[in-house]
Design a protein around this motif. Structure first.
Motif, PDB file in Angstrom:
ATOM      1  N   THR A   8      -8.026   6.983  -4.696  1.00 45.35           N
ATOM      2  CA  THR A   8      -7.538   6.185  -3.576  1.00 45.35           C
ATOM      3  C   THR A   8      -7.703   4.705  -3.881  1.00 45.35           C
ATOM      4  N   VAL A   9      -7.084   3.875  -3.066  1.00 38.04           N
ATOM      5  CA  VAL A   9      -7.198   2.418  -3.194  1.00 38.04           C
ATOM      6  C   VAL A   9      -7.522   1.833  -1.825  1.00 38.04           C
ATOM      7  N   SER A  10      -8.009   0.623  -1.852  1.00 35.04           N
ATOM      8  CA  SER A  10      -8.184  -0.118  -0.600  1.00 35.04           C
ATOM      9  C   SER A  10      -7.442  -1.447  -0.760  1.00 35.04           C
ATOM     10  N   PHE A  11      -6.970  -1.961   0.370  1.00 38.07           N
ATOM     11  CA  PHE A  11      -6.177  -3.200   0.358  1.00 38.07           C
ATOM     12  C   PHE A  11      -6.964  -4.289   1.083  1.00 38.07           C
ATOM     13  N   ASP A  12      -6.879  -5.486   0.523  1.00 34.32           N
ATOM     14  CA  ASP A  12      -7.474  -6.636   1.193  1.00 34.32           C
ATOM     15  C   ASP A  12      -6.406  -7.731   1.214  1.00 34.32           C
ATOM     16  N   GLY A  13      -6.055  -8.218   2.405  1.00 31.14           N
ATOM     17  CA  GLY A  13      -5.098  -9.325   2.517  1.00 31.14           C
ATOM     18  C   GLY A  13      -3.722  -8.949   3.024  1.00 31.14           C
ATOM     19  N   LEU A  14      -3.494  -7.667   3.358  1.00 31.91           N
ATOM     20  CA  LEU A  14      -2.184  -7.286   3.906  1.00 31.91           C
ATOM     21  C   LEU A  14      -2.090  -7.709   5.370  1.00 31.91           C
ATOM     22  N   VAL A  15      -0.895  -8.040   5.787  1.00 31.54           N
ATOM     23  CA  VAL A  15      -0.649  -8.444   7.175  1.00 31.54           C
ATOM     24  C   VAL A  15       0.064  -7.296   7.893  1.00 31.54           C
ATOM     25  N   GLY A  16      -0.435  -6.950   9.062  1.00 24.13           N
ATOM     26  CA  GLY A  16       0.210  -5.937   9.892  1.00 24.13           C
ATOM     27  C   GLY A  16       0.343  -4.610   9.180  1.00 24.13           C
ATOM     28  N   ILE A  20       2.304  -2.127   0.087  1.00 25.62           N
ATOM     29  CA  ILE A  20       2.370  -2.510  -1.322  1.00 25.62           C
ATOM     30  C   ILE A  20       2.627  -1.236  -2.129  1.00 25.62           C
ATOM     31  N   SER A  21       3.521  -1.277  -3.093  1.00 27.18           N
ATOM     32  CA  SER A  21       3.798  -0.130  -3.961  1.00 27.18           C
ATOM     33  C   SER A  21       2.881  -0.186  -5.172  1.00 27.18           C
ATOM     34  N   TYR A  22       2.368   0.963  -5.544  1.00 27.14           N
ATOM     35  CA  TYR A  22       1.461   1.019  -6.696  1.00 27.14           C
ATOM     36  C   TYR A  22       1.428   2.453  -7.247  1.00 27.14           C
ATOM     37  N   GLU A  23       0.897   2.589  -8.451  1.00 24.21           N
ATOM     38  CA  GLU A  23       0.603   3.872  -9.065  1.00 24.21           C
ATOM     39  C   GLU A  23      -0.862   3.852  -9.470  1.00 24.21           C
ATOM     40  N   ILE A  24      -1.505   5.010  -9.374  1.00 23.85           N
ATOM     41  CA  ILE A  24      -2.919   5.100  -9.715  1.00 23.85           C
ATOM     42  C   ILE A  24      -3.119   6.264 -10.684  1.00 23.85           C
ATOM     43  N   SER A  25      -3.953   6.042 -11.687  1.00 22.74           N
ATOM     44  CA  SER A  25      -4.253   7.080 -12.672  1.00 22.74           C
ATOM     45  C   SER A  25      -5.665   6.842 -13.204  1.00 22.74           C
ATOM     46  N   ARG A  26      -6.120   7.821 -13.956  1.00 18.62           N
ATOM     47  CA  ARG A  26      -7.439   7.624 -14.549  1.00 18.62           C
ATOM     48  C   ARG A  26      -7.450   8.078 -15.993  1.00 18.62           C
ATOM     49  N   GLU A  27      -8.379   7.511 -16.736  1.00 17.82           N
ATOM     50  CA  GLU A  27      -8.586   7.882 -18.125  1.00 17.82           C
ATOM     51  C   GLU A  27      -8.998   9.356 -18.187  1.00 17.82           C
ATOM     52  N   GLU A  28      -8.478  10.075 -19.191  1.00 19.30           N
ATOM     53  CA  GLU A  28      -8.802  11.490 -19.315  1.00 19.30           C
ATOM     54  C   GLU A  28     -10.244  11.681 -19.751  1.00 19.30           C
ATOM     55  N   GLY A  29     -10.832  12.789 -19.311  1.00 23.71           N
ATOM     56  CA  GLY A  29     -12.192  13.159 -19.697  1.00 23.71           C
ATOM     57  C   GLY A  29     -12.843  13.966 -18.597  1.00 23.71           C
ATOM     58  N   TYR A  37     -15.037   6.803 -16.443  1.00 21.88           N
ATOM     59  CA  TYR A  37     -13.639   6.840 -16.858  1.00 21.88           C
ATOM     60  C   TYR A  37     -12.868   5.836 -16.015  1.00 21.88           C
ATOM     61  N   THR A  38     -12.093   4.997 -16.680  1.00 22.60           N
ATOM     62  CA  THR A  38     -11.383   3.921 -15.992  1.00 22.60           C
ATOM     63  C   THR A  38     -10.295   4.469 -15.068  1.00 22.60           C
ATOM     64  N   ILE A  39     -10.304   3.965 -13.837  1.00 20.22           N
ATOM     65  CA  ILE A  39      -9.236   4.231 -12.869  1.00 20.22           C
ATOM     66  C   ILE A  39      -8.344   2.993 -12.872  1.00 20.22           C
ATOM     67  N   THR A  40      -7.067   3.198 -13.144  1.00 18.72           N
ATOM     68  CA  THR A  40      -6.139   2.083 -13.277  1.00 18.72           C
ATOM     69  C   THR A  40      -5.131   2.104 -12.138  1.00 18.72           C
ATOM     70  N   VAL A  41      -4.907   0.928 -11.538  1.00 15.01           N
ATOM     71  CA  VAL A  41      -3.877   0.761 -10.508  1.00 15.01           C
ATOM     72  C   VAL A  41      -2.847  -0.194 -11.090  1.00 15.01           C
ATOM     73  N   THR A  42      -1.584   0.236 -11.052  1.00 11.85           N
ATOM     74  CA  THR A  42      -0.517  -0.607 -11.607  1.00 11.85           C
ATOM     75  C   THR A  42       0.618  -0.740 -10.596  1.00 11.85           C
ATOM     76  N   GLY A  43       1.413  -1.749 -10.798  1.00 17.24           N
ATOM     77  CA  GLY A  43       2.578  -2.012  -9.946  1.00 17.24           C
ATOM     78  C   GLY A  43       3.110  -3.403 -10.239  1.00 17.24           C
ATOM     79  N   ASP A  44       4.142  -3.818  -9.492  1.00 15.97           N
ATOM     80  CA  ASP A  44       4.705  -5.155  -9.660  1.00 15.97           C
ATOM     81  C   ASP A  44       3.758  -6.179  -9.059  1.00 15.97           C
ATOM     82  N   ALA A  45       3.550  -7.289  -9.806  1.00 17.50           N
ATOM     83  CA  ALA A  45       2.660  -8.342  -9.322  1.00 17.50           C
ATOM     84  C   ALA A  45       3.278  -9.102  -8.153  1.00 17.50           C
TER      85      ALA A  45
END
Length: 169
Positions: A8-16, A20-29, A37-45
């Protein structure tokens, strides 16, 4: 093993109710690793009215708590060793296809008690917190009564003093 936790993710700074669009994944293991294991969140800046910064996180896989308990047993003395090779696995049990081999060495022959000692070889031992509990082997006294009866004997007088011997079984 246990089910994969939901990422999951948490957001700080969104209005109303902005999104925000994003994808989340984690390092295998799947093993315990102090670094996790690193959890990575990616999307358009750049997303609408927002400049988005995606920050990674870490998934920590903790050691699995299990207990190995050797059996307790008792019997009345019969001159043979009391042996019980059973060992139970408690806690959450073994994960995946991990295996364990036990070597139970506890034994008690005479009246008294002793620990039902054992050792083990565990696959992936670094992934577990193991607690061992040794059962107790107890041999009790014979509950019946032992009766000793002197044997009768006859001897004709021959001038030789009579001697008695002792025998028992």
């Amino acid at each position: 093993g246990d089910p994969e936790p939901e990422l999951t993710v948490s957001f700080d700074g969104l209005v109303g109710s902005d999104v925000i669009s994003y994808e989340i994944s984690r390092e295998e293991g799947e093993t315990v690793d102090d670094d996790g294991y690193t959890i990575t969140v990616t999307g358009d800046a750049d997303q609408g009215n927002y400049r988005v910064l995606f920050e990674p996180s870490v998934l920590i896989i903790e050691k699995r708590a299990i207990t190995f308990t050797s059996a307790s047993a008792s019997k009345e003395y019969d001159s043979t060793p009391l042996i019980d090779k059973d060992v139970t696995i408690g806690g959450k049990g073994l994960a995946f296809d991990d295996t364990v081999t036990f070597n139970v060495t506890g034994t008690q022959t005479n009246e008294g008690y002793s620990k039902n000692t054992f050792t083990y070889i565990l696959d992936s031992a670094d992934n577990y917190d193991v607690v061992t509990i040794e059962g107790t082997l107890t041999v009790t006294d014979v509950t019946g009564t032992v009766i000793i009866v002197a044997d009768s004997a006859t001897k004709r007088y021959d001038g030789v003093p009579l001697t008695f011997g002792t025998s028992y079984t």
